[in-house]
Design an enzyme around this catalytic site. Structure first.
Site, short mmCIF file in Angstrom:
data_model
loop_
_atom_site.label_atom_id
_atom_site.label_comp_id
_atom_site.label_asym_id
_atom_site.label_seq_id
_atom_site.Cartn_x
_atom_site.Cartn_y
_atom_site.Cartn_z
N CYS A 234 -5.18 -15.64 -0.17
CA CYS A 234 -3.91 -16.17 0.33
C CYS A 234 -2.91 -15.12 0.76
CB CYS A 234 -3.27 -17.05 -0.76
SG CYS A 234 -4.22 -18.53 -1.18
N ASN B 126 -7.25 -19.28 4.74
CA ASN B 126 -8.64 -18.84 4.52
C ASN B 126 -9.51 -20.07 4.37
OD1 ASN B 126 -7.07 -18.05 1.61
ND2 ASN B 126 -8.78 -19.48 1.41
N ASP C 202 -3.57 -24.32 2.95
CA ASP C 202 -3.99 -23.37 1.93
C ASP C 202 -5.42 -23.68 1.49
OD1 ASP C 202 -4.09 -21.52 -0.11
OD2 ASP C 202 -2.22 -22.13 -1.04
N ASP C 203 -6.35 -22.80 1.82
CA ASP C 203 -7.77 -22.95 1.43
C ASP C 203 -8.47 -24.08 2.17
OD1 ASP C 203 -7.20 -20.96 -0.40
OD2 ASP C 203 -7.80 -22.10 -2.17
#
Length: 498
Positions: free
Chosen positions: A84, A320, A51-52
């Site tokens: 997200c 991302n 995530d990120d």
């Protein structure tokens, strides 16, 4: 809890010397809708979705670097939206945001509830593979606004179609004090070191692999970590790592592009306080990915120990990217810059070339068709993406030349964990084309950007206003064709000339 699960959880606790470790529960009784034949030789698939996680954090992950040496790295991998929920919706369905209707994390154009209401859960890579006889598991993060206790009118806490094993949190960003829906049973975790979420997911992943290998059943495992998303909580044993580490000071750090778009044009140079917070954020993010790297190592060790490593495809990627000081922006995402839309993508396993890099533009919409291809089933006809398997080895076949990024904004939802903080970048709606050579962006407010990344790799010279009108018209037509494509037409529209 099975004896196997207890052994694995206990082994993890001992290995990391954590007091009060909470063992993961065994999966529920649900299984594949079609049983796989004994000795099924189809490859297993493990997806580690972070995530990120920006590309500049990979250097802190030795096991990811080792995976690159064992497999193929896609150097032009991008997401369809640098946020997200829409990115994950694209990954699950193989479809662009304009096809799913999921552009944001909540509300009328995004979030779990809309994804559910639109019926997308009935057609994902999980339903594809479960129907093909695979055992499937999702561990960690699903879609924004999903809550473990949500029943959606069902008798027990909700588990979407397609998943044999479900251990999923809602708000797990802090890594402690979260709840998991563990196969329809909601369980609360506390603040002991052994409750650190990434470690809990690691133990559950190893148990799932052990159980699937023992059952001689092909499996799909998605481990979706919340790390390194804010608040960037590292595992307790990593909290002192990288003392003095600062965010990279590349050419784009604290710099505005020439002729910036309207939403960015008024950004002042970063203050000393902002620089200090950016450095603190980057250091914590580097600390937090250490636990993700250990998770990958534990998964690979379990694959080897159970004898299935040679028949397992491992995929590592992120939903991302993330910027930390580039373009005078405080930490955040959602822009069309490479910092936010370009992500790590590494694939290793049988029939995947070792130590290779592939420069062809690939996107998260390609994973669903890839998984179907690996499982020996037809690609879903509604998918906008294409299977990556032709890129795994040998000469690259004819391929798309342009990737599409779509965004709705600005984000003003105060309850959204991804709501941009002041000065972190909150662009209006846009659509963008990204090729290996350039990035072209059209905003709803009329702004345009064009970066020739071959000579301007850091995207600091917006030359859209200098392009001939006929070139701008050509780019506009190409972008419109992609933002209105569906399925097969996308695989024509994404071959942009020039």
């Amino acid at each position: 809890m099975t004896a196997l699960t207890r052994r694995l959880a206990g082994a993890l606790c001992a290995a990391v010397l954590l007091a009060g470790c909470t063992p993961a529960r065994a999966p529920g009784p649900s299984g594949p809708s079609a049983s796989a034949p004994a000795g099924d030789a189809r490859p297993n698939i493990v997806l580690v979705l972070t995530d990120d996680l920006s590309l500049n954090l990979v250097r802190f992950m030795p096991h990811v670097l080792a995976l690159q040496r064992r497999g193929t790295t896609f150097t032009n991998a991008t997401v369809t939206n640098s946020l997200c929920c829409p990115s994950r919706a694209s990954l699950l369905t193989g479809r662009y945001p304009h096809s799913t209707g999921i552009f944001t994390n909540d509300g009328i154009d995004g979030g779990f509830v809309l994804f559910h209401r639109r019926g997308h859960e009935n057609s994902t890579f999980a339903t594809d593979l479960q129907q093909a006889g695979y055992r499937t598991a999702l561990l960690g993060k699903y879609l924004n606004r999903y809550q473990p206790a949500n029943t959606l009118g069902t008798a027990a806490p909700y588990v979407p179609p397609g998943w044999s094993d479900w251990h999923v949190a809602g708000n797990g960003y802090a890594q402690f004090g979260y709840t998991l829906n563990e196969n329809h049973v909601v369980r609360r975790y506390g603040h002991a070191p052994g409750d650190y979420l990434t470690d809990v997911l690691s133990a559950r992943a190893s148990a799932f692999i052990e159980e699937s290998a023992a059952a001689r059943t092909p499996f799909l495992l998605e481990v979706a970590t919340f790390a390194p998303h804010s608040p960037y909580t590292p595992a307790p044993r990593d909290a002192g790592a990288f003392p003095g580490l600062t965010a990279p000071r590349g050419p784009a750090f604290d710099a505005l592009p020439a002729d910036p778009p309207k939403w960015l044009a008024d950004r002042e140079p970063l203050t000393a306080g902002e620089r200090a917070r950016i450095d603190d954020t980057f250091r914590k993010r580097a600390q937090s990915v250490r636990s993700v790297d250990r998770l990958l190592a534990a998964v690979q060790a379990t694959l080897a120990r159970t004898g299935v490593a040679g028949n397992t495809v491992v995929v590592f990627t992120s939903d991302n990217g993330f910027h930390t000081g580039e373009y005078r922006l405080n930490p955040g995402k959602q822009t069309a810059f490479d910092t936010d839309v370009r992500v790590p993508l590494v694939i290793a396993g049988p029939n995947v070339g070792a130590g290779r890099t592939v420069a062809a533009p690939v996107q998260n919409i390609d994973l669903r068709p890839t998984f179907a291809d690996l499982a020996g089933i037809p690609a879903p006809p509604q998918a906008d993406g294409r299977s990556l398997t032709p890129l795994f080895a040998g000469p690259e076949p004819p391929w798309r030349t342009a990737a599409l990024i779509e965004h709705h904004g600005p984000d003003a939802d105060p309850t959204d964990p991804d709501r941009p903080r002041p000065g972190s970048g909150n662009p209006p709606s846009y659509a963008a084309l990204r090729t290996p050579a350039y990035t072209y962006v059209e905003y709803v407010d009329g702004s345009r950007e064009f970066y020739n990344r071959r000579v301007d790799p850091h995207q600091l010279r917006n030359i859209a206003a200098k392009l001939p009108p006929e070139r701008l018209a050509e780019l506009h037509r190409a972008l419109k064709a992609l933002t209105t494509c569906r399925a097969d037409t996308c695989r024509t529209a994404d071959r942009v000339t020039g």
